[in-house]
Design a protein around this motif. Structure first.
Motif, PDB file in Angstrom:
ATOM      1  N   LYS A  36      49.656 136.396  34.184  1.00 55.23           N
ATOM      2  CA  LYS A  36      50.325 138.316  33.839  1.00 55.23           C
ATOM      3  C   LYS A  36      49.863 139.048  33.228  1.00 55.23           C
ATOM      4  CE  LYS A  36      53.945 135.769  35.678  1.00 55.23           C
ATOM      5  NZ  LYS A  36      55.510 135.794  35.344  1.00 55.23           N
ATOM      6  N   MET A  37      49.481 139.259  32.026  1.00 58.85           N
ATOM      7  CA  MET A  37      48.545 139.881  31.302  1.00 58.85           C
ATOM      8  C   MET A  37      47.620 141.146  31.732  1.00 58.85           C
ATOM      9  SD  MET A  37      48.549 142.025  29.021  1.00 58.85           S
ATOM     10  CE  MET A  37      49.850 141.685  27.601  1.00 58.85           C
ATOM     11  N   LYS A  38      45.993 139.534  32.272  1.00 62.19           N
ATOM     12  CA  LYS A  38      44.949 140.557  32.800  1.00 62.19           C
ATOM     13  C   LYS A  38      45.679 141.338  34.091  1.00 62.19           C
ATOM     14  CE  LYS A  38      41.229 138.615  34.965  1.00 62.19           C
ATOM     15  NZ  LYS A  38      40.147 137.479  35.003  1.00 62.19           N
ATOM     16  N   LYS A  39      46.764 140.907  35.133  1.00 64.91           N
ATOM     17  CA  LYS A  39      46.979 141.214  36.099  1.00 64.91           C
ATOM     18  C   LYS A  39      47.451 142.483  35.866  1.00 64.91           C
ATOM     19  CE  LYS A  39      47.572 137.587  39.095  1.00 64.91           C
ATOM     20  NZ  LYS A  39      48.995 136.695  40.071  1.00 64.91           N
ATOM     21  N   ILE A  40      48.012 142.952  34.699  1.00 61.18           N
ATOM     22  CA  ILE A  40      48.334 144.066  34.532  1.00 61.18           C
ATOM     23  C   ILE A  40      47.411 144.906  33.587  1.00 61.18           C
ATOM     24  CG2 ILE A  40      50.334 145.211  32.068  1.00 61.18           C
ATOM     25  CD1 ILE A  40      51.980 142.637  32.836  1.00 61.18           C
ATOM     26  N   GLN A  41      46.692 144.265  33.487  1.00 59.18           N
ATOM     27  CA  GLN A  41      45.743 145.204  32.904  1.00 59.18           C
ATOM     28  C   GLN A  41      44.644 145.949  34.224  1.00 59.18           C
ATOM     29  OE1 GLN A  41      43.861 143.024  29.904  1.00 59.18           O
ATOM     30  NE2 GLN A  41      44.624 143.706  28.326  1.00 59.18           N
ATOM     31  N   GLU A  42      44.643 145.063  35.244  1.00 57.30           N
ATOM     32  CA  GLU A  42      43.883 145.580  35.862  1.00 57.30           C
ATOM     33  C   GLU A  42      44.099 146.485  36.879  1.00 57.30           C
ATOM     34  OE1 GLU A  42      42.846 141.476  38.476  1.00 57.30           O
ATOM     35  OE2 GLU A  42      41.264 141.126  36.700  1.00 57.30           O
ATOM     36  N   ARG A  43      45.892 145.955  37.240  1.00 62.46           N
ATOM     37  CA  ARG A  43      46.026 147.637  37.962  1.00 62.46           C
ATOM     38  C   ARG A  43      46.578 148.763  36.821  1.00 62.46           C
ATOM     39  NH1 ARG A  43      47.820 149.643  42.082  1.00 62.46           N
ATOM     40  NH2 ARG A  43      50.312 150.283  42.127  1.00 62.46           N
ATOM     41  N   LYS A  44      46.989 148.757  36.291  1.00 64.32           N
ATOM     42  CA  LYS A  44      46.746 149.707  35.541  1.00 64.32           C
ATOM     43  C   LYS A  44      45.421 150.717  34.964  1.00 64.32           C
ATOM     44  CE  LYS A  44      47.167 151.866  30.267  1.00 64.32           C
ATOM     45  NZ  LYS A  44      47.136 151.089  28.971  1.00 64.32           N
ATOM     46  N   ALA A  45      44.590 149.699  35.234  1.00 60.18           N
ATOM     47  CA  ALA A  45      43.218 149.610  35.331  1.00 60.18           C
ATOM     48  C   ALA A  45      42.881 151.364  36.488  1.00 60.18           C
ATOM     49  CB  ALA A  45      42.059 149.281  34.540  1.00 60.18           C
ATOM     50  N   GLU A  46      43.115 150.303  37.376  1.00 59.18           N
ATOM     51  CA  GLU A  46      43.270 151.033  39.091  1.00 59.18           C
ATOM     52  C   GLU A  46      43.845 153.045  38.986  1.00 59.18           C
ATOM     53  OE1 GLU A  46      45.017 148.203  41.547  1.00 59.18           O
ATOM     54  OE2 GLU A  46      42.666 146.934  41.175  1.00 59.18           O
TER      55      GLU A  46
END
Length: 58
Positions: A36-46
């Motif tokens: 979940k943390m990886k998905k959050i960071q990817e979404r934030k980067a997008e």
């Protein structure tokens, strides 16, 4: 002020402070899984990439 007024004021202050302390103590107990943390960071980067692209267009 009558004694009962002071009791109510102290009780209200105690309830507020108690709630704040409980909130502070429970704040660190919620753990996020690595996925979940990886998905959050990817979404934030997008989102940041999209915002910077919009800023460059303006």
């Amino acid at each position: 002020m009558p004694l009962i007024g002071w009791v109510f004021i102290l009780l209200a202050i105690g309830l507020v402070l108690g709630s704040l302390f409980m909130l502070r103590d429970s704040a660190g107990k919620f753990r996020i899984s690595d996925d979940k943390m990886k998905k959050i960071q990817e979404r934030k980067a997008e989102l940041e990439a999209g915002e910077s692209a919009e800023d460059r267009e303006n």
